[in-house]
Design an enzyme around this catalytic site. Structure first.
Site, mmCIF file in Angstrom:
data_model
loop_
_atom_site.group_PDB
_atom_site.id
_atom_site.type_symbol
_atom_site.label_atom_id
_atom_site.label_comp_id
_atom_site.label_asym_id
_atom_site.label_seq_id
_atom_site.Cartn_x
_atom_site.Cartn_y
_atom_site.Cartn_z
ATOM 1 C CB CYS A 95 -0.976 -0.086 1.683
ATOM 2 S SG CYS A 95 -1.832 -1.073 1.512
ATOM 3 C CG HIS A 149 -7.139 1.814 0.090
ATOM 4 N ND1 HIS A 149 -5.445 2.216 -0.515
ATOM 5 C CD2 HIS A 149 -6.428 1.007 0.982
ATOM 6 C CE1 HIS A 149 -4.790 1.965 0.458
ATOM 7 N NE2 HIS A 149 -4.629 0.932 0.649
#
Length: 379
Positions: free
Chosen positions: A86, A333
């Protein structure tokens, strides 16, 4: 002497997986953003030295090179792809900044891209079991998925369900208000007619959030679990990029810029990956010679409300400074792109404000890692 700067920070709209960009491959999302950034810096007359893009769930291969070709940058422009889960998009920008600082490049396009909608479905060859994700840690170490890990982090750090829901409601409220005011318009590159983020919901208030059941707790365990679909991010598609260059070139272009003041990566307990941004931010602040109270702007990936609140508590941040226009809970996201999205949001906020204080971008990463960057406005 060669402090790198960020200019022309742009992003696509962020689409919820299976909606607006359901047929867009990851390179198809990255290419329009790269083309827009390249157009912004073209008046410099300089060649693009490289393209560095973060990605963690794509089809493999070198996404950056494929996207650069698709963007029409020319066959002479190389590309390399970064995977720090991420934090990939933020790490890509850090790597580009390091090369500019070292005089190994003058102009690099960097960022990240992810398409949850078109991520390939794989299977392990020995068992035929579906491959869900790469391991965050080897056998013998904790390797939790991020959701259950966020639930445990909430317990360890004392982050209540009420506080998580309040943060999620704030994210949606601020994102929808910013969207209505056109705050995001200048940073967004439309893709095939899609020009707006599709996830923020004004109706996602405390009353509605309270109805969500814990997402990762044992259903037979009454009262267990505080992380829900409502106070978590959504699987998303999107891309973000910017030009990393020298102050001299930024001045020649007449573009507003953010100077990269310090960066850091860090690692800790893989059982509590949501806390990884905190040691990385501590290290970046130390390298910049700053204390947390000297920051004016903060963007931390809102993968889970429990996670961003635990990091805020650990750093002693003023919560009002964090994701002031909403974060990933409201916007989405897109994993490999999210770190670069933080920088796009920082650039928009910092360059529009009458506030010279520096800004922080930070991500927590599966496996217990963290990545952080401190930026400041160039006068």
């Amino acid at each position: 002497m060669n402090a790198p700067v960020l200019v022309a920070a742009r992003r696509t709209p962020i689409g919820t997986a299976g909606r607006a960009f359901t047929q867009h491959t990851v390179d198809a999302l990255a290419a329009p953003v790269l083309a827009a950034v390249a157009e912004a810096v073209a008046p410099s007359g300089r060649s693009i030295d490289d393209v560095v893009l973060g990605n963690c769930m794509g089809p493999g291969g070198d996404l950056a090179r494929v996207a650069a070709l698709r963007a029409g940058l020319g066959t002479h422009v190389p590309g390399v792809t970064v995977d720090r889960q991420c934090g990939s998009g933020l790490d890509a920008v850090m790597q580009a900044a390091s090369r500019v600082r070292a005089n190994d490049a003058d102009l690099v396009l960097a960022g990240g891209a992810e398409s949850a909608s078109t991520a390939p479905r794989r299977h392990w060859p020995d068992s035929g079991e579906r491959y869900r994700r790469a391991p965050f840690a080897p056998p013998g170490f904790p390797d939790p998925d991020m959701g259950p890990a966020a639930d445990r982090l909430a317990v360890v750090c004392g982050v209540s369900r009420a506080r998580q829901d309040a943060w999620a409601a704030r994210s949606h409220e601020r994102a929808t208000a910013a969207q209505a005011r056109g705050v995001f318009d200048a940073e967004i590159v439309a893709v095939d007619g899609v020009a707006h983020d599709d996830r923020p919901r004004a109706t996602m208030d405390l009353a509605r959030l309270a109805r969500f059941r814990p997402a990762f707790a044992d259903p037979d365990e009454t009262g267990a679990g505080t992380v829900t679909a409502g106070n978590s991010c959504g699987f998303s598609d999107g891309a973000a990029a910017m030009a990393v260059t020298t102050e001299r070139i930024a001045r020649e272009l007449g573009l507003p810029a953010l100077r990269v003041r310090a960066t850091a990566v860090a690692a800790g307990d893989p059982a509590l990956p949501g806390l990884g941004a905190a040691p990385a931010a501590h290290a970046a602040l130390a390298r910049a010679g700053l204390a947390a109270h000297e920051l004016g702007f903060v963007e931390i990936t809102e993968a889970f409300a429990a996670q961003v609140l635990a990091v805020s508590d650990e750093l002693g941040l003023d919560e009002e400074l964090i994701s002031a226009d909403g974060g990933a809970i409201a916007l989405g996201h897109p994993w490999g792109a999210s770190g670069a999205v933080l920088l796009v949001r920082l650039a928009a906020r910092m360059l529009a404000a009458d506030d010279a204080r520096p800004g922080l971008a930070a991500c927590s990463i599966g496996g217990g890692q963290g990545v952080a960057m401190i930026v400041e406005r160039v006068a």
